[in-house]
Design a protein around this motif. Structure first.
Motif, short mmCIF file in Angstrom:
data_model
loop_
_atom_site.label_atom_id
_atom_site.label_comp_id
_atom_site.label_asym_id
_atom_site.label_seq_id
_atom_site.Cartn_x
_atom_site.Cartn_y
_atom_site.Cartn_z
N GLU A 142 10.07 -8.06 -15.76
CA GLU A 142 10.12 -6.62 -15.53
C GLU A 142 9.28 -5.83 -16.55
OE1 GLU A 142 13.55 -8.65 -13.81
OE2 GLU A 142 12.60 -8.62 -15.79
N VAL A 143 9.12 -6.37 -17.76
CA VAL A 143 8.37 -5.65 -18.80
C VAL A 143 7.16 -6.45 -19.27
CG1 VAL A 143 10.38 -4.34 -19.59
CG2 VAL A 143 9.93 -6.60 -20.54
N LYS A 144 6.69 -7.36 -18.45
CA LYS A 144 5.61 -8.24 -18.87
C LYS A 144 4.31 -7.46 -19.13
CE LYS A 144 3.30 -12.55 -17.62
NZ LYS A 144 1.94 -12.01 -17.90
N GLU A 145 3.99 -6.49 -18.30
CA GLU A 145 2.74 -5.74 -18.48
C GLU A 145 2.74 -4.98 -19.80
OE1 GLU A 145 2.11 -3.26 -15.14
OE2 GLU A 145 1.86 -4.92 -13.70
N ALA A 146 3.85 -4.36 -20.14
CA ALA A 146 3.92 -3.62 -21.41
C ALA A 146 3.79 -4.57 -22.60
CB ALA A 146 5.24 -2.85 -21.49
N PHE A 147 4.40 -5.73 -22.49
CA PHE A 147 4.28 -6.71 -23.57
C PHE A 147 2.87 -7.23 -23.68
CE2 PHE A 147 8.88 -6.81 -23.60
CZ PHE A 147 9.17 -7.08 -24.92
N ASP A 148 2.19 -7.41 -22.57
CA ASP A 148 0.80 -7.86 -22.62
C ASP A 148 -0.07 -6.84 -23.34
OD1 ASP A 148 1.51 -10.13 -21.29
OD2 ASP A 148 0.91 -9.40 -19.30
N ASP A 149 0.15 -5.56 -23.08
CA ASP A 149 -0.61 -4.53 -23.78
C ASP A 149 -0.31 -4.55 -25.27
OD1 ASP A 149 -1.66 -3.78 -21.37
OD2 ASP A 149 -0.21 -2.15 -21.04
N ALA A 150 0.95 -4.74 -25.63
CA ALA A 150 1.30 -4.78 -27.05
C ALA A 150 0.67 -5.98 -27.74
CB ALA A 150 2.83 -4.82 -27.20
N ILE A 151 0.66 -7.12 -27.07
CA ILE A 151 0.05 -8.31 -27.67
C ILE A 151 -1.45 -8.12 -27.81
CG2 ILE A 151 -0.43 -10.75 -27.25
CD1 ILE A 151 2.31 -10.97 -25.96
N ALA A 152 -2.09 -7.49 -26.81
CA ALA A 152 -3.53 -7.24 -26.92
C ALA A 152 -3.83 -6.32 -28.11
CB ALA A 152 -4.04 -6.62 -25.62
N ALA A 153 -2.98 -5.31 -28.31
CA ALA A 153 -3.18 -4.42 -29.46
C ALA A 153 -3.01 -5.18 -30.77
CB ALA A 153 -2.18 -3.26 -29.39
N GLN A 154 -2.05 -6.07 -30.84
CA GLN A 154 -1.88 -6.87 -32.05
C GLN A 154 -3.07 -7.77 -32.30
OE1 GLN A 154 1.83 -8.88 -31.52
NE2 GLN A 154 3.07 -7.05 -31.87
N GLU A 155 -3.60 -8.35 -31.25
CA GLU A 155 -4.80 -9.19 -31.41
C GLU A 155 -5.98 -8.37 -31.90
OE1 GLU A 155 -5.33 -10.98 -27.64
OE2 GLU A 155 -3.71 -12.46 -27.91
N ASP A 156 -6.13 -7.14 -31.36
CA ASP A 156 -7.21 -6.27 -31.86
C ASP A 156 -7.00 -5.93 -33.33
OD1 ASP A 156 -8.34 -6.32 -29.37
OD2 ASP A 156 -7.42 -4.43 -28.70
N GLU A 157 -5.76 -5.69 -33.70
CA GLU A 157 -5.48 -5.38 -35.10
C GLU A 157 -5.86 -6.55 -36.01
OE1 GLU A 157 -1.62 -4.29 -37.94
OE2 GLU A 157 -1.37 -4.76 -35.82
N GLU A 158 -5.47 -7.74 -35.62
CA GLU A 158 -5.83 -8.90 -36.42
C GLU A 158 -7.34 -9.09 -36.47
OE1 GLU A 158 -3.76 -12.16 -34.75
OE2 GLU A 158 -1.77 -11.46 -35.41
N ARG A 159 -8.03 -8.82 -35.36
CA ARG A 159 -9.49 -8.96 -35.36
C ARG A 159 -10.13 -7.95 -36.30
NH1 ARG A 159 -13.19 -6.39 -32.29
NH2 ARG A 159 -11.55 -5.54 -30.93
N PHE A 160 -9.65 -6.71 -36.26
CA PHE A 160 -10.21 -5.70 -37.16
C PHE A 160 -9.93 -6.06 -38.63
CE2 PHE A 160 -9.60 -2.48 -33.53
CZ PHE A 160 -10.86 -2.80 -33.04
N ILE A 161 -8.77 -6.60 -38.88
CA ILE A 161 -8.45 -6.99 -40.26
C ILE A 161 -9.39 -8.10 -40.72
CG2 ILE A 161 -6.70 -8.11 -41.69
CD1 ILE A 161 -4.58 -6.59 -40.10
N ARG A 162 -9.66 -9.06 -39.87
CA ARG A 162 -10.59 -10.14 -40.25
C ARG A 162 -12.00 -9.60 -40.47
NH1 ARG A 162 -7.56 -13.00 -36.29
NH2 ARG A 162 -9.13 -12.50 -34.72
N GLU A 163 -12.43 -8.67 -39.61
CA GLU A 163 -13.75 -8.08 -39.81
C GLU A 163 -13.82 -7.30 -41.12
OE1 GLU A 163 -14.48 -5.74 -36.39
OE2 GLU A 163 -14.84 -7.46 -35.04
N ALA A 164 -12.75 -6.55 -41.43
CA ALA A 164 -12.74 -5.80 -42.69
C ALA A 164 -12.76 -6.74 -43.89
CB ALA A 164 -11.50 -4.90 -42.74
N GLU A 165 -12.01 -7.83 -43.80
CA GLU A 165 -12.02 -8.79 -44.90
C GLU A 165 -13.40 -9.43 -45.07
OE1 GLU A 165 -8.96 -11.47 -43.84
OE2 GLU A 165 -7.31 -10.19 -44.57
N ALA A 166 -14.06 -9.72 -43.95
CA ALA A 166 -15.41 -10.28 -44.05
C ALA A 166 -16.37 -9.28 -44.68
CB ALA A 166 -15.90 -10.70 -42.67
N TYR A 167 -16.24 -8.00 -44.27
CA TYR A 167 -17.11 -6.97 -44.86
C TYR A 167 -16.82 -6.82 -46.36
CZ TYR A 167 -19.14 -2.39 -45.80
OH TYR A 167 -19.85 -1.36 -46.35
#
Length: 387
Positions: free
Chosen positions: A226-251
């Motif tokens: 029933e709430v799978k779509e909302a959870f998918d969006d939240a997980i995608a946002a978390q993945e983006d956050e982790e990606r941005f953090i890795r890019e910032a650490e590399a910079y």
């Protein structure tokens, strides 16, 4: 005769068994047939004088006993497979363990339970579970185990496989209930698996079930449909956050060494500038100490010498040249070619530009020829001649 043919005709009985002639003998006697069969085996009895029958002879009893012993002995052989271990029960109680191969047991006395101890077994648990932050997730866990002690596996608990399954479900629910939803779904899955394995081992150890946990595998958890779509969006946002953090650490890893290098260079330049200023100051002090005795002996001459040296240093650092023409106003020479060259331009056939000034040289000194020059911004005296 046919079954539908009328019955007795005349003085003869007609029936399907051809019993005609009025002599009804009936079907064969089964007891008589069995008696003849046993008589052939030597168990047949003879009628006595009193009309009774004699018992079974001793020879027949011996043959039966020998046959029964042979059958009992042969039936006692059994084989244990390579992957199994045999648990021998004597009158229902544990007696011994046997390895793989051919063995013999007394039938009706011992029974053998075959237990697979080599192959790895698997069991899974799945269900809706409540997390620490009061969210519902669907979690599935597979546990792999094998039997290490067949005796404990059979007798210490009733249905060890079912006990292990319930203990796994209980341990998993406890760990998930003390973990947030984000950790269960994403970055905390390995921690949940490790904690569940530790809790499961500590739970089943007191029971001595004869089982050894090989490994557990936590499958990817998922939210309810029933709430799978909302959870998918939240997980995608978390993945983006982790990606941005890795890019910032590399910079940061790229920029920090450059910044540290610049800091070290600036510190070295500052230290060099400090040492340079100190040395220059010490040189000025030394020069002043050398001039002080001369100034005391001839103050006027020394003052004028210092003044001329100072003007020489100042005029050497400016692009303007003042030309003192006797009997006329002084002229200023502007080296435009040098100025344009500094600006990166090419100058062709440029002549000096003479600019008259408003300063008049009206004063002269008694000690020798000299010249005075002044500008609008201030008054400058130039003195020359022999001393």
């Amino acid at each position: 005769m046919a079954w539908n043919q009328p019955g007795n005709g005349g003085n003869k009985d007609r029936d399907p068994w051809k019993n005609q002639g009025g002599n009804d003998q009936g079907p064969p006697d089964l007891d008589e047939a069995l008696r003849k069969f046993f008589a052939k085996l030597g168990f047949g009895g003879n009628k006595g004088s009193g009309g009774g029958k004699s018992g079974i002879p001793a020879k027949g009893i011996g043959i039966i006993a020998v046959l029964a012993v042979i059958i009992w002995f042969i039936a006692g052989f059994y084989t244990v497979k390579e992957a199994d271990r045999g648990v021998v029960l004597r009158f229902g109680n544990f007696h011994t363990l046997v390895e793989s191969g051919l063995h013999w047991r007394p039938v009706f006395v011992d029974t053998v339970e075959h237990v697979d101890v080599n192959n790895i077994r698997s069991d899974s648990t799945e269900g809706f579970m409540l997390t620490q932050d009061e969210n519902v997730v669907v979690v599935q866990l597979d546990v792999q185990y094998r039997i290490v002690d067949p005796r404990n596996y059979l007798f210490n608990v009733d249905n060890a496989d079912q006990v292990l399954s319930r203990a796994t479900d209980s341990a998993l629910r406890y760990v998930v209930g003390h973990t947030t939803m984000d950790e269960v779904l994403t970055r905390g899955r390995e921690d949940v698996r490790a904690r569940t394995l530790d809790l499961l081992e500590r739970t089943i150890d007191p029971y001595s079930m004869g089982l050894q946990i090989v490994d557990i595998n936590l499958l990817p958890a998922r939210p309810p449909e029933e709430v799978k779509e909302a959870f998918d969006d939240a997980i995608a946002a978390q993945e983006d956050e982790e990606r941005f953090i890795r890019e910032a650490e590399a910079y940061a890893r790229e920029v920090e060494p450059l910044a540290r290098g610049q800091v070290r260079r600036m510190l070295q330049e500052a230290q060099a500038y400090k040492e340079q200023i100190i040395l220059e100051a010490q040189g000025e002090v030394a020069r002043f100490n050398e001039l002080l005795p001369q100034y005391k002996n001839a103050p006027q001459v020394t003052r004028e010498r210092i003044y001329l040296d100072t003007l020489q240093d100042l005029y050497a650092k400016t692009p303007k040249v003042l030309v003192d023409v006797e009997g006329s106003n002084n002229m200023m020479y502007l080296p435009l070619d040098k100025i344009l060259e500094k600006q990166g331009r090419k100058v062709n056939d440029l002549s000096p530009l003479r600019v008259p000034t408003d300063t008049n040289m009206n004063q002269s000194r008694n000690s020798g020829a000299g010249s005075n020059s002044s500008t609008d911004s201030g008054r400058t005296n130039t003195r020359g001649g022999g001393r």
